[in-house]
Design a protein around this motif. Structure first.
Motif, mmCIF file in Angstrom:
data_model
loop_
_atom_site.group_PDB
_atom_site.id
_atom_site.type_symbol
_atom_site.label_atom_id
_atom_site.label_comp_id
_atom_site.label_asym_id
_atom_site.label_seq_id
_atom_site.Cartn_x
_atom_site.Cartn_y
_atom_site.Cartn_z
ATOM 1 N N MET A 72 6.321 -2.732 8.289
ATOM 2 C CA MET A 72 6.355 -1.805 7.319
ATOM 3 C C MET A 72 4.749 -1.978 6.300
ATOM 4 S SD MET A 72 10.042 -1.486 5.612
ATOM 5 C CE MET A 72 10.568 -3.365 5.756
ATOM 6 N N ASN A 73 4.274 -3.081 5.916
ATOM 7 C CA ASN A 73 2.869 -3.139 5.589
ATOM 8 C C ASN A 73 1.988 -2.535 6.309
ATOM 9 O OD1 ASN A 73 4.295 -4.428 3.324
ATOM 10 N ND2 ASN A 73 3.557 -6.480 3.868
ATOM 11 N N TYR A 74 1.923 -2.783 7.658
ATOM 12 C CA TYR A 74 1.123 -2.041 8.554
ATOM 13 C C TYR A 74 1.057 -0.519 8.428
ATOM 14 C CZ TYR A 74 -1.659 -1.056 12.900
ATOM 15 O OH TYR A 74 -2.384 -0.146 13.616
ATOM 16 N N ILE A 75 2.245 -0.047 8.617
ATOM 17 C CA ILE A 75 2.457 1.492 8.446
ATOM 18 C C ILE A 75 1.915 1.877 7.074
ATOM 19 C CG2 ILE A 75 4.197 3.284 8.362
ATOM 20 C CD1 ILE A 75 5.716 1.451 10.332
ATOM 21 N N ALA A 76 2.284 1.397 5.885
ATOM 22 C CA ALA A 76 2.123 1.569 4.714
ATOM 23 C C ALA A 76 0.447 1.653 4.533
ATOM 24 C CB ALA A 76 2.624 0.888 3.706
ATOM 25 N N GLY A 77 -0.261 0.619 5.078
ATOM 26 C CA GLY A 77 -1.896 0.372 4.850
ATOM 27 C C GLY A 77 -2.288 1.536 5.643
ATOM 28 N N LYS A 78 -2.011 1.776 6.827
ATOM 29 C CA LYS A 78 -2.672 2.794 7.625
ATOM 30 C C LYS A 78 -2.347 4.290 7.065
ATOM 31 C CE LYS A 78 -2.728 4.388 12.330
ATOM 32 N NZ LYS A 78 -2.367 4.341 13.764
ATOM 33 N N TYR A 79 -1.275 4.490 6.642
ATOM 34 C CA TYR A 79 -1.043 5.755 5.922
ATOM 35 C C TYR A 79 -1.345 5.956 4.400
ATOM 36 C CZ TYR A 79 0.083 6.815 10.846
ATOM 37 O OH TYR A 79 0.034 6.638 12.354
ATOM 38 N N ASN A 80 -1.984 5.157 4.024
ATOM 39 C CA ASN A 80 -2.362 5.458 2.529
ATOM 40 C C ASN A 80 -0.947 5.273 1.746
ATOM 41 O OD1 ASN A 80 -4.147 5.816 0.366
ATOM 42 N ND2 ASN A 80 -3.897 7.893 0.251
ATOM 43 N N LEU A 81 -0.054 4.645 1.858
ATOM 44 C CA LEU A 81 1.182 4.282 1.299
ATOM 45 C C LEU A 81 1.143 2.851 0.446
ATOM 46 C CD1 LEU A 81 3.748 5.950 3.631
ATOM 47 C CD2 LEU A 81 2.911 6.913 1.240
ATOM 48 N N TYR A 82 -0.023 2.410 0.306
ATOM 49 C CA TYR A 82 0.185 0.796 -0.124
ATOM 50 C C TYR A 82 -0.995 0.566 -1.025
ATOM 51 C CZ TYR A 82 1.062 -4.034 0.770
ATOM 52 O OH TYR A 82 1.596 -5.323 0.855
ATOM 53 N N GLY A 83 -1.187 1.447 -1.907
ATOM 54 C CA GLY A 83 -2.036 1.417 -3.359
ATOM 55 C C GLY A 83 -3.334 1.372 -2.960
ATOM 56 N N LYS A 84 -4.173 1.046 -4.056
ATOM 57 C CA LYS A 84 -5.610 1.440 -3.942
ATOM 58 C C LYS A 84 -6.315 -0.099 -4.161
ATOM 59 C CE LYS A 84 -6.843 2.405 -8.755
ATOM 60 N NZ LYS A 84 -5.348 1.959 -9.328
ATOM 61 N N ASP A 85 -5.729 -1.169 -4.543
ATOM 62 C CA ASP A 85 -6.329 -2.361 -4.583
ATOM 63 C C ASP A 85 -5.200 -3.450 -4.824
ATOM 64 O OD1 ASP A 85 -5.135 -2.499 -7.367
ATOM 65 O OD2 ASP A 85 -6.800 -1.238 -8.200
ATOM 66 N N PRO A 86 -5.602 -4.592 -4.927
ATOM 67 C CA PRO A 86 -4.625 -5.946 -4.778
ATOM 68 C C PRO A 86 -3.709 -5.870 -5.829
ATOM 69 C CG PRO A 86 -6.880 -6.698 -4.173
ATOM 70 C CD PRO A 86 -7.034 -5.338 -4.700
ATOM 71 N N ALA A 142 7.743 5.890 -17.178
ATOM 72 C CA ALA A 142 6.215 5.851 -17.654
ATOM 73 C C ALA A 142 5.470 6.776 -16.565
ATOM 74 C CB ALA A 142 5.841 4.439 -17.789
ATOM 75 N N SER A 143 5.988 7.152 -15.315
ATOM 76 C CA SER A 143 5.281 7.758 -14.386
ATOM 77 C C SER A 143 6.148 8.145 -13.229
ATOM 78 C CB SER A 143 4.203 6.780 -13.432
ATOM 79 O OG SER A 143 3.788 7.187 -12.576
ATOM 80 N N GLN A 144 5.504 9.276 -12.726
ATOM 81 C CA GLN A 144 6.361 9.856 -11.598
ATOM 82 C C GLN A 144 6.592 9.003 -10.389
ATOM 83 O OE1 GLN A 144 4.994 13.471 -9.640
ATOM 84 N NE2 GLN A 144 2.894 13.052 -10.670
ATOM 85 N N PHE A 145 5.533 7.899 -10.231
ATOM 86 C CA PHE A 145 5.639 7.054 -9.178
ATOM 87 C C PHE A 145 5.611 5.698 -9.788
ATOM 88 C CE2 PHE A 145 2.584 10.403 -7.847
ATOM 89 C CZ PHE A 145 3.213 10.948 -6.802
ATOM 90 N N LEU A 146 6.185 5.029 -8.810
ATOM 91 C CA LEU A 146 6.508 3.419 -9.246
ATOM 92 C C LEU A 146 5.094 2.565 -9.596
ATOM 93 C CD1 LEU A 146 9.535 2.552 -6.969
ATOM 94 C CD2 LEU A 146 9.487 2.549 -9.330
ATOM 95 N N VAL A 147 4.359 3.022 -9.069
ATOM 96 C CA VAL A 147 3.052 2.007 -8.945
ATOM 97 C C VAL A 147 1.830 3.014 -8.912
ATOM 98 C CG1 VAL A 147 1.405 0.268 -8.142
ATOM 99 C CG2 VAL A 147 3.975 -0.050 -8.130
ATOM 100 N N GLY A 148 0.980 3.097 -9.804
ATOM 101 C CA GLY A 148 -0.092 4.075 -9.654
ATOM 102 C C GLY A 148 -0.022 5.337 -9.918
ATOM 103 N N ASN A 149 -0.992 6.175 -9.230
ATOM 104 C CA ASN A 149 -0.681 7.622 -9.307
ATOM 105 C C ASN A 149 -0.504 8.535 -8.162
ATOM 106 O OD1 ASN A 149 -3.178 7.297 -8.325
ATOM 107 N ND2 ASN A 149 -4.475 8.263 -9.872
ATOM 108 N N GLN A 150 0.055 7.899 -7.057
ATOM 109 C CA GLN A 150 0.296 8.464 -5.811
ATOM 110 C C GLN A 150 1.435 7.758 -5.154
ATOM 111 O OE1 GLN A 150 -3.506 7.657 -3.780
ATOM 112 N NE2 GLN A 150 -2.535 6.236 -2.576
#
Length: 223
Positions: A72-86, A142-150
């Motif tokens: 899941m982490n591989y898929i999320a990272g590859k398809y921009n579903l894993y945030g912008k920073d650590p 607080a946001s429409q997403f759980l983390v960040g703005n995407q």
């Protein structure tokens, strides 16, 4: 084979379902090989396809991937579903793990003996209402997403978990308006709307036949 994504598991949810969800949301088409006998699983082991002799296994990008969280982490990272920073990624992991914990608890109860099922389901419901859902309700206020703005894999995992909770406890979200609004937004995403339609590769809750099948080829081999 390098251009084709192939999933190896039994014909049910289990540890593979969240992987199916991420691939669907990422717009990745995939094929499935369903394990129905112990012999099929043993052939994968003997062929060296299963690094740790465990499924699920995903053939993707020329690799044979095992360990569900790593997949899941591989898929999320590859398809921009894993945030912008650590910092975003660790928050994503926290919410995703909480969502998966609830799904794992439900899955375990559904595979338990009928004599204990009612009491065990009640424990899951209490934990979800007292500990898990309030945290997600607050975050989504607080946001429409759980983390960040995407959109991230945390949103996908929690959406899957929220639907699973409703399947077992139909009114459980009645006092969580932010989560209900989140569900509505998620359902409006075209890839998710498509995956929710009848005939998609989304799997139903397990029945007795699936419980029997799952225990045969994959006993003690799920990750």
């Amino acid at each position: 084979m390098s251009g084709k994504v192939v999933l190896y598991y039994f014909d049910g949810r289990g540890k593979m379902e969240s992987i199916r969800w991420l691939l669907a949301v990422a717009g990745v088409e995939f094929e499935e090989v369903f394990l129905t006998t112990r012999a099929q699983y043993e052939k994968l082991v003997n062929d060296g396809a299963l690094l740790f002799h465990q499924v699920p296994m995903v053939e993707m990008d020329g690799m044979k991937l095992v360990q569900s969280k790593a997949i899941m982490n591989y898929i999320a990272g590859k398809y921009n579903l894993y945030g912008k920073d650590p910092k975003e990624r660790v928050m994503i992991d926290m919410y995703a793990e909480a969502a998966r914990d609830i799904m794992d608890m439900i899955s375990m109860v559904l595979f338990t003996s009928p004599d204990n099922k009612k009491d065990e389901l009640e424990k899951v419901q209490v934990k979800a209402k007292v500990r898990t859902l309030p945290a997600f309700e607050k975050a989504l206020g607080a946001s429409q997403f759980l983390v960040g703005n995407q959109l991230s894999c945390a949103d996908v995992n929690f959406f899957e978990a929220s639907l699973m909770l409703e399947e077992v406890f139909p009114t459980i979200l009645s006092s969580f308006p932010n989560i209900q609004a989140f569900q509505k937004r998620m359902k409006a995403i075209p890839a998710i709307s498509k995956f929710l339609q009848p005939g998609s590769q989304r799997k139903p809750l397990p029945d007795d036949a699936l419980r029997k099948t799952a225990k045969e080829p994959t006993s003690l081999t799920l990750t």
